[in-house]
Design a protein around this motif. Structure first.
Motif, mmCIF file in Angstrom:
data_model
loop_
_atom_site.group_PDB
_atom_site.id
_atom_site.type_symbol
_atom_site.label_atom_id
_atom_site.label_comp_id
_atom_site.label_asym_id
_atom_site.label_seq_id
_atom_site.Cartn_x
_atom_site.Cartn_y
_atom_site.Cartn_z
ATOM 1 N N ASP A 411 -26.394 59.082 -43.343
ATOM 2 C CA ASP A 411 -25.802 60.440 -42.853
ATOM 3 C C ASP A 411 -24.360 60.586 -43.443
ATOM 4 O OD1 ASP A 411 -28.014 60.991 -41.470
ATOM 5 O OD2 ASP A 411 -27.148 59.922 -39.539
ATOM 6 N N ARG A 415 -19.700 60.377 -40.658
ATOM 7 C CA ARG A 415 -20.835 60.547 -39.736
ATOM 8 C C ARG A 415 -20.986 59.598 -39.049
ATOM 9 N NH1 ARG A 415 -24.839 65.271 -40.943
ATOM 10 N NH2 ARG A 415 -25.045 65.171 -38.644
ATOM 11 N N THR A 416 -21.313 58.344 -39.864
ATOM 12 C CA THR A 416 -21.883 57.258 -39.161
ATOM 13 C C THR A 416 -21.030 56.671 -38.116
ATOM 14 O OG1 THR A 416 -23.253 56.659 -41.116
ATOM 15 C CG2 THR A 416 -22.516 54.855 -39.731
ATOM 16 N N ARG A 418 -18.977 58.071 -36.109
ATOM 17 C CA ARG A 418 -19.088 58.842 -35.090
ATOM 18 C C ARG A 418 -20.284 58.799 -34.172
ATOM 19 N NH1 ARG A 418 -16.678 62.767 -38.330
ATOM 20 N NH2 ARG A 418 -18.671 64.094 -38.622
ATOM 21 N N LYS A 419 -21.194 58.059 -34.705
ATOM 22 C CA LYS A 419 -22.525 58.068 -33.902
ATOM 23 C C LYS A 419 -22.325 56.979 -32.801
ATOM 24 C CE LYS A 419 -25.916 59.846 -37.319
ATOM 25 N NZ LYS A 419 -26.287 60.821 -36.395
#
Length: 532
Positions: A411, A415-416, A418-419
């Motif tokens: 992603d 974004r990674t 924030r997962k």
């Protein structure tokens, strides 16, 4: 002049007579003492040289004189359910004195092994042989350390605690159970206790002991109340000591015998989680992810029992508090057990206490850790899987070893990060090994004692071939890392890292959004700012 001299002599004699007359009682005592000393000095050569009174014997005599006062001032320990404080159940292991045959035995709901320090008298010289003495100070391992006791049926009880492992290795300790009715017109009942050593290969100074007390008939059948005593005998060849410990008290009309009728089963929960001892510096975010995932996975008729051995710091407690307030989580403070050196913060004792405490409250009890996530194939539900396994008293769960540092970056890197952890830690170790650790679940009514990876004291069938039905994903060590878990980012479906093969497994990743949505709907956004 001569007359004056005679007068002075006469006055001195009168003065001496008056002095002796005034102190006659004291002079008699002094003369008597001198007579006794002379007599002892005359008889001393005829006394055998082996005769002596050591300081230790003198202290022992004094302690025996003082013991009754200690007995009179101390009451017997009775185990009661500790109260709640800030939603956390405090589980103390009480330190009380227990009276046994007129002697005072100190216990921590455990009992003494060393008697007031001194073991043997001091050294003496006898016929050319030097006698060496050995004096103990402080405390050795207790005979028995009581954590809890529970009724297991109309005629059975389970007592959970610790005992000295050297005592069980080199001596022959035994346990007897006695029911003492509150109504003195009823007869006492005695039976032999069955010893179950659940952590025998792991114990340290202390080993976990589960004593099963099964009586020949219904105990407290009139529901008039009484006390269960555990008579713990050390079995030591030199000093065979028995300690009588009150482990459970039932008040009149307190027992619901319908609870033990299999035809009237009414469990409060479908699934209950019994957690091991939580210790170390736990990550609040990882705990947040774990509890939200499993609260959704197991459904509303589930409950989670956690045990704080020092790992639930304030930030972790803040994560658990919303779930505690909802009644989904119970947290037990077990930090007092750190005084007793057992395997992994007395993990075996803790899970056995949980098993028997909630034995009649749940259809199934699960045992696994907080860095492990239970998973099932897509389009299945936990209820459908459990219906398939209903004929078994126990089943084991196969491990899926996940990397705790390799993240999938499909992603994009931004974004990674924030997962959630189980979303991005998506690489599974596929290296072939002879075996991997398993976790398990049991129907608690059929289990007498339990372990960490499975129970060996179960009544009924055990099933091991559950790989296609249910598995657990193990993120080893991730729970104790208070930092961003991603150390390396990859985008492939098959990779090699440190000579280990990994494959991309999106089973957990695919449910990430659903878990986050469930958390918001259930407890709101109060945990949204939780830190690693």
């Amino acid at each position: 002049m001569a007359k004056e001299k005679d007068q002075n002599t006469k006055d001195n004699k009168n003065l001496l007579i008056c002095f002796l007359w005034n102190f006659s009682a004291e002079l008699k005592l002094i003369l008597m003492a001198l007579l006794v000393l002379c007599t002892l000095a005359t008889l001393l050569p005829f006394i055998p040289s082996s005769f002596s009174i050591s300081a230790s014997e003198l202290r022992f005599c004094i302690s025996r004189i003082a013991a009754p006062d200690a007995v009179n001032s101390t009451s017997l320990a009775v185990v009661t359910d500790p109260g709640l404080e800030n939603g956390v159940i405090k589980r103390p292991l009480t330190d009380k004195a227990v009276v046994n045959n007129g002697d005072t035995k100190r216990l921590f709901s455990g009992n003494t092994v060393v008697d007031n320090g001194d073991v043997k008298p001091k050294s003496v010289l006898n016929n050319g042989v030097t006698k060496r003495s050995f004096t103990g100070y402080g405390w050795a391992a207790y005979n028995f350390v009581l954590m809890s006791a529970y009724r297991g049926g109309v005629n059975s009880f389970a007592v959970i605690g610790l005992s000295s492992k050297p005592l069980h290795v080199y001596a022959h300790p035994s346990y007897r159970c006695e029911w003492v009715p509150l109504n003195q017109s009823e007869n006492r009942v005695l039976t032999d206790g069955s010893i179950i050593l659940t952590d025998w290969g792991y114990g340290r100074v202390y080993t976990t002991v589960v004593v099963n007390c099964t009586f020949p008939a219904t105990v407290n059948s009139k529901n008039s109340g009484g006390t269960l005593l555990l008579h713990a005998t050390t079995g030591d060849a030199d000093r065979n000591v028995t300690d009588s410990i009150p482990v459970l008290t039932e008040s009149p009309n307190a027992v619901d015998f319908d609870l033990y009728d299999t035809n009237r089963r009414r469990e409060k929960y479908d699934y209950l989680y019994c957690g091991s001892s939580l210790y170390g510096n736990l990550s609040p975010q990882r705990v947040r992810e774990w509890i939200a995932y499993h609260a959704r996975f197991f459904g509303e008729k589930s409950h989670f029992v956690l045990h704080d051995a020092g790992g639930v710091q304030e930030e972790v407690l803040e994560v658990l508090r919303p779930w505690i307030e909802l009644g989904r989580v119970t947290l037990h403070d077990i930090r007092d057990q750190e005084r007793f050196d057992g395997y992994y913060h007395n993990q075996f004792m803790v899970v056995n206490d949980c098993l028997h405490r909630y034995r009649f409250d749940a259809k199934w009890i699960f045992f696994f850790d907080v860095d492990e996530f239970i998973g099932i194939p897509p389009n299945n539900t936990i209820s459908s899987v459990m219906e398939t396994l209903e004929e078994y008293s126990q089943f084991t769960i196969e491990q899926m070893p996940m990397s705790s540092q390799l993240c999938f970056s499909g992603d994009g890197a931004a974004r990674t990060y924030r997962k959630w952890g189980f979303e991005k830690l998506a690489y599974r170790d596929v290296k072939k090994v002879p075996r991997r650790d398993r976790k398990y679940a049991v129907q608690p009514r059929h289990v007498f004692a339990t372990g960490v990876h499975m129970s060996q004291n179960v009544q009924g069938k055990t099933y091991h071939g559950t790989g296609s039905l249910i598995r657990y994903f193990h993120y080893h060590g991730s729970i104790s890392q208070r930092r961003e878990p991603c150390r390396h980012l990859f985008n492939g479906t098959r990779i090699m890292f440190d000579n280990n093969p990994y494959v991309l497994d999106t089973t957990m990743r695919d449910v990430g959004l659903a878990v986050k949505t469930f958390e918001i709907r259930t407890i709101g956004d109060r945990l949204i700012r939780t830190r690693q």
